[in-house]
Scaffold this motif. Structure first.
Motif, PDB file in Angstrom:
ATOM      1  N   VAL A 130       0.868  -1.175   0.000  1.00 44.67           N
ATOM      2  CA  VAL A 130       0.000   0.000   0.000  1.00 44.67           C
ATOM      3  C   VAL A 130       0.905   1.225   0.000  1.00 44.67           C
ATOM      4  O   VAL A 130       1.712   1.408   0.922  1.00 44.67           O
ATOM      5  CB  VAL A 130      -0.917   0.027   1.248  1.00 44.67           C
ATOM      6  CG1 VAL A 130      -1.851   1.236   1.199  1.00 44.67           C
ATOM      7  CG2 VAL A 130      -1.704  -1.269   1.366  1.00 44.67           C
ATOM      8  N   LEU A 131       0.778   2.033  -1.039  1.00 41.11           N
ATOM      9  CA  LEU A 131       1.626   3.206  -1.213  1.00 41.11           C
ATOM     10  C   LEU A 131       0.750   4.454  -1.158  1.00 41.11           C
ATOM     11  O   LEU A 131      -0.190   4.580  -1.953  1.00 41.11           O
ATOM     12  CB  LEU A 131       2.343   3.142  -2.568  1.00 41.11           C
ATOM     13  CG  LEU A 131       3.125   1.851  -2.839  1.00 41.11           C
ATOM     14  CD1 LEU A 131       3.300   1.613  -4.325  1.00 41.11           C
ATOM     15  CD2 LEU A 131       4.454   1.897  -2.136  1.00 41.11           C
ATOM     16  N   GLY A 132       1.057   5.362  -0.238  1.00 38.08           N
ATOM     17  CA  GLY A 132       0.290   6.597  -0.106  1.00 38.08           C
ATOM     18  C   GLY A 132       1.126   7.792  -0.526  1.00 38.08           C
ATOM     19  O   GLY A 132       2.167   8.060   0.067  1.00 38.08           O
ATOM     20  N   TYR A 133       0.653   8.498  -1.557  1.00 40.02           N
ATOM     21  CA  TYR A 133       1.396   9.626  -2.110  1.00 40.02           C
ATOM     22  C   TYR A 133       0.675  10.939  -1.870  1.00 40.02           C
ATOM     23  O   TYR A 133      -0.552  11.018  -1.969  1.00 40.02           O
ATOM     24  CB  TYR A 133       1.573   9.467  -3.625  1.00 40.02           C
ATOM     25  CG  TYR A 133       2.489   8.348  -4.013  1.00 40.02           C
ATOM     26  CD1 TYR A 133       3.867   8.547  -4.086  1.00 40.02           C
ATOM     27  CD2 TYR A 133       1.994   7.078  -4.302  1.00 40.02           C
ATOM     28  CE1 TYR A 133       4.722   7.516  -4.442  1.00 40.02           C
ATOM     29  CE2 TYR A 133       2.835   6.045  -4.657  1.00 40.02           C
ATOM     30  CZ  TYR A 133       4.196   6.275  -4.722  1.00 40.02           C
ATOM     31  OH  TYR A 133       5.044   5.253  -5.075  1.00 40.02           O
ATOM     32  N   LEU A 184       6.093   9.764  -1.607  1.00 42.82           N
ATOM     33  CA  LEU A 184       5.606   8.637  -0.807  1.00 42.82           C
ATOM     34  C   LEU A 184       5.657   9.035   0.662  1.00 42.82           C
ATOM     35  O   LEU A 184       6.729   9.233   1.221  1.00 42.82           O
ATOM     36  CB  LEU A 184       6.449   7.384  -1.039  1.00 42.82           C
ATOM     37  CG  LEU A 184       5.992   6.146  -0.253  1.00 42.82           C
ATOM     38  CD1 LEU A 184       4.637   5.658  -0.751  1.00 42.82           C
ATOM     39  CD2 LEU A 184       7.023   5.029  -0.365  1.00 42.82           C
ATOM     40  N   ILE A 185       4.473   9.152   1.282  1.00 44.50           N
ATOM     41  CA  ILE A 185       4.430   9.590   2.678  1.00 44.50           C
ATOM     42  C   ILE A 185       3.896   8.507   3.612  1.00 44.50           C
ATOM     43  O   ILE A 185       4.019   8.633   4.827  1.00 44.50           O
ATOM     44  CB  ILE A 185       3.599  10.879   2.857  1.00 44.50           C
ATOM     45  CG1 ILE A 185       2.116  10.628   2.587  1.00 44.50           C
ATOM     46  CG2 ILE A 185       4.146  12.002   1.987  1.00 44.50           C
ATOM     47  CD1 ILE A 185       1.218  11.737   3.096  1.00 44.50           C
ATOM     48  N   ALA A 186       3.282   7.449   3.052  1.00 42.63           N
ATOM     49  CA  ALA A 186       2.695   6.397   3.882  1.00 42.63           C
ATOM     50  C   ALA A 186       2.818   5.068   3.154  1.00 42.63           C
ATOM     51  O   ALA A 186       2.749   5.014   1.922  1.00 42.63           O
ATOM     52  CB  ALA A 186       1.230   6.716   4.177  1.00 42.63           C
ATOM     53  N   TYR A 187       2.980   4.006   3.949  1.00 43.07           N
ATOM     54  CA  TYR A 187       3.220   2.692   3.356  1.00 43.07           C
ATOM     55  C   TYR A 187       2.784   1.603   4.334  1.00 43.07           C
ATOM     56  O   TYR A 187       2.873   1.771   5.547  1.00 43.07           O
ATOM     57  CB  TYR A 187       4.714   2.535   3.061  1.00 43.07           C
ATOM     58  CG  TYR A 187       5.107   1.139   2.651  1.00 43.07           C
ATOM     59  CD1 TYR A 187       5.056   0.745   1.327  1.00 43.07           C
ATOM     60  CD2 TYR A 187       5.503   0.198   3.607  1.00 43.07           C
ATOM     61  CE1 TYR A 187       5.405  -0.550   0.958  1.00 43.07           C
ATOM     62  CE2 TYR A 187       5.839  -1.089   3.241  1.00 43.07           C
ATOM     63  CZ  TYR A 187       5.787  -1.458   1.907  1.00 43.07           C
ATOM     64  OH  TYR A 187       6.108  -2.733   1.549  1.00 43.07           O
ATOM     65  N   ALA A 188       2.322   0.483   3.790  1.00 37.47           N
ATOM     66  CA  ALA A 188       2.028  -0.709   4.594  1.00 37.47           C
ATOM     67  C   ALA A 188       2.099  -1.935   3.698  1.00 37.47           C
ATOM     68  O   ALA A 188       2.000  -1.836   2.469  1.00 37.47           O
ATOM     69  CB  ALA A 188       0.646  -0.615   5.241  1.00 37.47           C
ATOM     70  N   ARG A 239       4.314  -3.356   8.662  1.00 38.57           N
ATOM     71  CA  ARG A 239       5.204  -2.288   8.209  1.00 38.57           C
ATOM     72  C   ARG A 239       4.423  -0.987   7.966  1.00 38.57           C
ATOM     73  O   ARG A 239       4.662  -0.259   7.013  1.00 38.57           O
ATOM     74  CB  ARG A 239       5.959  -2.674   6.933  1.00 38.57           C
ATOM     75  CG  ARG A 239       6.926  -3.836   7.050  1.00 38.57           C
ATOM     76  CD  ARG A 239       8.117  -3.505   7.952  1.00 38.57           C
ATOM     77  NE  ARG A 239       9.219  -4.423   7.760  1.00 38.57           N
ATOM     78  CZ  ARG A 239       9.402  -5.552   8.438  1.00 38.57           C
ATOM     79  NH1 ARG A 239       8.529  -5.898   9.367  1.00 38.57           N
ATOM     80  NH2 ARG A 239      10.438  -6.323   8.203  1.00 38.57           N
ATOM     81  N   VAL A 240       3.480  -0.713   8.857  1.00 40.88           N
ATOM     82  CA  VAL A 240       2.657   0.500   8.766  1.00 40.88           C
ATOM     83  C   VAL A 240       3.545   1.688   9.139  1.00 40.88           C
ATOM     84  O   VAL A 240       4.073   1.750  10.248  1.00 40.88           O
ATOM     85  CB  VAL A 240       1.440   0.406   9.713  1.00 40.88           C
ATOM     86  CG1 VAL A 240       0.633   1.701   9.691  1.00 40.88           C
ATOM     87  CG2 VAL A 240       0.578  -0.794   9.338  1.00 40.88           C
ATOM     88  N   VAL A 241       3.697   2.623   8.210  1.00 42.16           N
ATOM     89  CA  VAL A 241       4.647   3.711   8.437  1.00 42.16           C
ATOM     90  C   VAL A 241       4.187   4.993   7.740  1.00 42.16           C
ATOM     91  O   VAL A 241       3.654   4.946   6.629  1.00 42.16           O
ATOM     92  CB  VAL A 241       6.065   3.300   7.970  1.00 42.16           C
ATOM     93  CG1 VAL A 241       6.116   3.010   6.495  1.00 42.16           C
ATOM     94  CG2 VAL A 241       7.104   4.325   8.344  1.00 42.16           C
ATOM     95  N   VAL A 242       4.395   6.108   8.440  1.00 40.76           N
ATOM     96  CA  VAL A 242       4.147   7.433   7.884  1.00 40.76           C
ATOM     97  C   VAL A 242       5.440   8.222   8.001  1.00 40.76           C
ATOM     98  O   VAL A 242       6.099   8.203   9.053  1.00 40.76           O
ATOM     99  CB  VAL A 242       2.999   8.162   8.632  1.00 40.76           C
ATOM    100  CG1 VAL A 242       2.881   9.615   8.179  1.00 40.76           C
ATOM    101  CG2 VAL A 242       1.683   7.425   8.419  1.00 40.76           C
TER     102      VAL A 242
END
Length: 148
Positions: free
Chosen positions: A50-53, A58-62, A78-81
């Motif tokens: 999961v890629l959050g842009y 890229l500011i968020a990922y899981a 690997r939930v990360v901001v």
């Protein structure tokens, strides 16, 4: 807050996306948390990413896993901001996207996570409940949580 989420299999990630995601994970899980551990654990190939842009960054990922790859149940990890983007509800948007991604890919079913203890209330706000005692993972207190 305008975050665009994409969910991709490992072989669908561009080299730039793979690099950005590994870099973000390293910035937070290794450098910020001062934790030397093997982030590249051989499980990325089995995960959905999961890629959050926001504005191309890229500011968020899981990572999302089907049953049996990480836990017996489906899981999110690997939930990360990115540290520069905290405080704008990016973590909440990421969890909503990750939960929806699990349900879309694997069907509605329980989700198990290994959560850092200090984030218990955050995950509870997304419907997760504690199902274990506190344990150490890479010298950081964790709890196992499940969303039914």
């Amino acid at each position: 807050m305008d975050i665009t989420f994409e969910i991709k299999r490992f072989n669908e990630l561009s080299l730039a996306q793979l690099y950005e995601s590994l870099q973000l994970r390293s910035v937070v899980f290794v450098v910020e948390q001062n934790c030397v551990y093997l982030d590249i654990d051989g499980k990325d190939e089995k995960a959905l990413h999961v890629l959050g842009y926001q504005n191309g960054v890229l500011i968020a990922y899981a990572r999302l896993f089907d049953q049996g790859y990480y836990f017996d149940e489906t899981s999110i990890g690997r939930v990360v901001v990115h540290p520069d983007y905290r405080g704008i509800q990016a973590g909440h948007a990421l969890m909503k996207a990750a939960i929806a991604g699990v349900y879309e890919a694997y069907g509605p079913q329980p989700i198990t996570i290994s959560a850092q203890l200090y984030l218990q209330k955050f995950y509870e706000s997304h419907g997760f409940e504690v199902i274990s005692e506190t344990y150490l993972e890479d010298d950081i207190p964790h709890i196992r949580m499940r969303k039914a």
